[in-house]
Design a protein around this motif. Structure first.
Motif, mmCIF file in Angstrom:
data_model
loop_
_atom_site.group_PDB
_atom_site.id
_atom_site.type_symbol
_atom_site.label_atom_id
_atom_site.label_comp_id
_atom_site.label_asym_id
_atom_site.label_seq_id
_atom_site.Cartn_x
_atom_site.Cartn_y
_atom_site.Cartn_z
ATOM 1 N N MET A 1 0.835 -1.179 0.000
ATOM 2 C CA MET A 1 0.000 0.000 0.000
ATOM 3 C C MET A 1 0.885 1.249 0.000
ATOM 4 S SD MET A 1 -3.036 0.797 2.623
ATOM 5 C CE MET A 1 -4.026 2.210 2.450
ATOM 6 N N LYS A 2 0.523 2.198 -0.796
ATOM 7 C CA LYS A 2 1.309 3.415 -0.919
ATOM 8 C C LYS A 2 0.822 4.458 0.080
ATOM 9 C CE LYS A 2 2.159 2.589 -5.752
ATOM 10 N NZ LYS A 2 1.951 2.997 -7.106
ATOM 11 N N SER A 3 1.744 5.229 0.589
ATOM 12 C CA SER A 3 1.354 6.252 1.554
ATOM 13 C C SER A 3 0.631 7.396 0.844
ATOM 14 C CB SER A 3 2.587 6.766 2.292
ATOM 15 O OG SER A 3 3.393 7.482 1.410
ATOM 16 N N THR A 4 -0.307 7.994 1.534
ATOM 17 C CA THR A 4 -1.091 9.076 0.932
ATOM 18 C C THR A 4 -0.299 10.360 0.788
ATOM 19 O OG1 THR A 4 -1.959 9.664 3.102
ATOM 20 C CG2 THR A 4 -3.273 8.127 1.758
ATOM 21 N N LEU A 9 1.927 14.400 -2.933
ATOM 22 C CA LEU A 9 3.015 15.232 -3.429
ATOM 23 C C LEU A 9 3.239 15.016 -4.915
ATOM 24 C CD1 LEU A 9 5.688 14.958 -0.611
ATOM 25 C CD2 LEU A 9 4.391 16.972 -1.272
ATOM 26 N N ALA A 10 3.114 13.787 -5.373
ATOM 27 C CA ALA A 10 3.383 13.482 -6.767
ATOM 28 C C ALA A 10 2.164 13.680 -7.659
ATOM 29 C CB ALA A 10 3.878 12.046 -6.889
ATOM 30 N N ALA A 11 1.012 13.912 -7.098
ATOM 31 C CA ALA A 11 -0.213 13.995 -7.897
ATOM 32 C C ALA A 11 -0.370 15.338 -8.601
ATOM 33 C CB ALA A 11 -1.422 13.729 -7.008
ATOM 34 N N HIS A 12 0.286 16.362 -8.104
ATOM 35 C CA HIS A 12 0.128 17.690 -8.692
ATOM 36 C C HIS A 12 0.908 17.801 -9.988
ATOM 37 C CE1 HIS A 12 -1.988 19.094 -5.194
ATOM 38 N NE2 HIS A 12 -1.008 18.679 -4.422
ATOM 39 N N GLY A 69 10.054 10.956 -9.580
ATOM 40 C CA GLY A 69 9.418 10.325 -8.416
ATOM 41 C C GLY A 69 7.960 10.022 -8.692
ATOM 42 N N LYS A 70 7.304 10.945 -9.341
ATOM 43 C CA LYS A 70 5.910 10.730 -9.730
ATOM 44 C C LYS A 70 5.812 9.549 -10.687
ATOM 45 C CE LYS A 70 2.166 13.121 -12.147
ATOM 46 N NZ LYS A 70 1.792 14.361 -12.829
ATOM 47 N N MET A 71 6.719 9.485 -11.632
ATOM 48 C CA MET A 71 6.712 8.383 -12.582
ATOM 49 C C MET A 71 6.992 7.053 -11.888
ATOM 50 S SD MET A 71 8.952 7.963 -16.046
ATOM 51 C CE MET A 71 8.508 9.599 -16.553
ATOM 52 N N THR A 72 7.886 7.051 -10.904
ATOM 53 C CA THR A 72 8.182 5.836 -10.160
ATOM 54 C C THR A 72 6.959 5.353 -9.401
ATOM 55 O OG1 THR A 72 10.486 6.512 -9.926
ATOM 56 C CG2 THR A 72 9.709 4.821 -8.426
ATOM 57 N N LEU A 73 6.233 6.274 -8.794
ATOM 58 C CA LEU A 73 5.029 5.880 -8.058
ATOM 59 C C LEU A 73 3.931 5.380 -8.984
ATOM 60 C CD1 LEU A 73 4.789 8.751 -5.428
ATOM 61 C CD2 LEU A 73 5.434 6.371 -5.036
ATOM 62 N N ALA A 80 10.686 4.098 -14.718
ATOM 63 C CA ALA A 80 11.305 5.383 -14.375
ATOM 64 C C ALA A 80 12.808 5.346 -14.619
ATOM 65 C CB ALA A 80 11.010 5.739 -12.931
ATOM 66 N N ALA A 81 13.461 4.249 -14.275
ATOM 67 C CA ALA A 81 14.909 4.138 -14.486
ATOM 68 C C ALA A 81 15.244 4.159 -15.971
ATOM 69 C CB ALA A 81 15.451 2.869 -13.840
ATOM 70 N N THR A 82 14.460 3.488 -16.776
ATOM 71 C CA THR A 82 14.726 3.515 -18.219
ATOM 72 C C THR A 82 14.488 4.896 -18.804
ATOM 73 O OG1 THR A 82 12.493 2.699 -18.675
ATOM 74 C CG2 THR A 82 14.269 1.077 -18.595
#
Length: 134
Positions: A1-4, A9-12, A69-73, A80-82
């Motif tokens: 489960m991902k933290s809210t 932070l990454a949703a904007h 970071g947004k892409m990683t999530l 994201a690394a590629t």
């Protein structure tokens, strides 16, 4: 489960404050390179240990961390690394192309405006002048 908190932070979208800070740092870099400029007295290099380039690099890294970071999530670490590697290769290719263009331009200007060789400026006459003190 991902933290809210990390998801919020990454949703904007794009943060205009980061773009403003990068633009201001670019402006300060430009102003710092103009000699005898009164506005240069108000830039960051006069008020601390770091200049505008340090702020620009830090803020650009921060913006990249937010974006990737947004892409990683959203898509996972491998995607994201590629994308990071792909972007680094694009920047490296652009650097190489610009470097080749720069070297070509410098060599063209050097060839175009070189001083003509006369009999007084040859290497043998310079060596004989140095050797015999003439």
């Amino acid at each position: 489960m991902k933290s809210t908190s990390s998801l919020s932070l990454a949703a904007h979208g794009r943060d205009l404050r980061i773009d403003f800070a990068r633009g201001l740092a670019l402006w300060f870099m430009l102003v710092d390179h103009i000699p005898h400029n009164i506005v240069a007295l108000l830039t960051m290099r006069n008020f601390g240990f770091s200049g505008a380039i340090d702020v620009f690099v830090f803020v650009s890294g921060y913006a990249a961390a937010i974006q990737y970071g947004k892409m990683t999530l959203e898509r996972g670490f491998v995607v994201a690394a590629t994308r990071i590697i792909k972007r680094a290769l694009q920047l490296y290719a652009a650097h190489l192309v610009l470097f080749v263009i720069y070297i070509s331009a410098v060599s063209w200007v050097a060839e175009r405006y070189r001083a003509p060789i006369s009999s007084r400026n040859t290497a043998s006459s310079v060596c004989s002048t140095i050797r015999y003190g003439c």
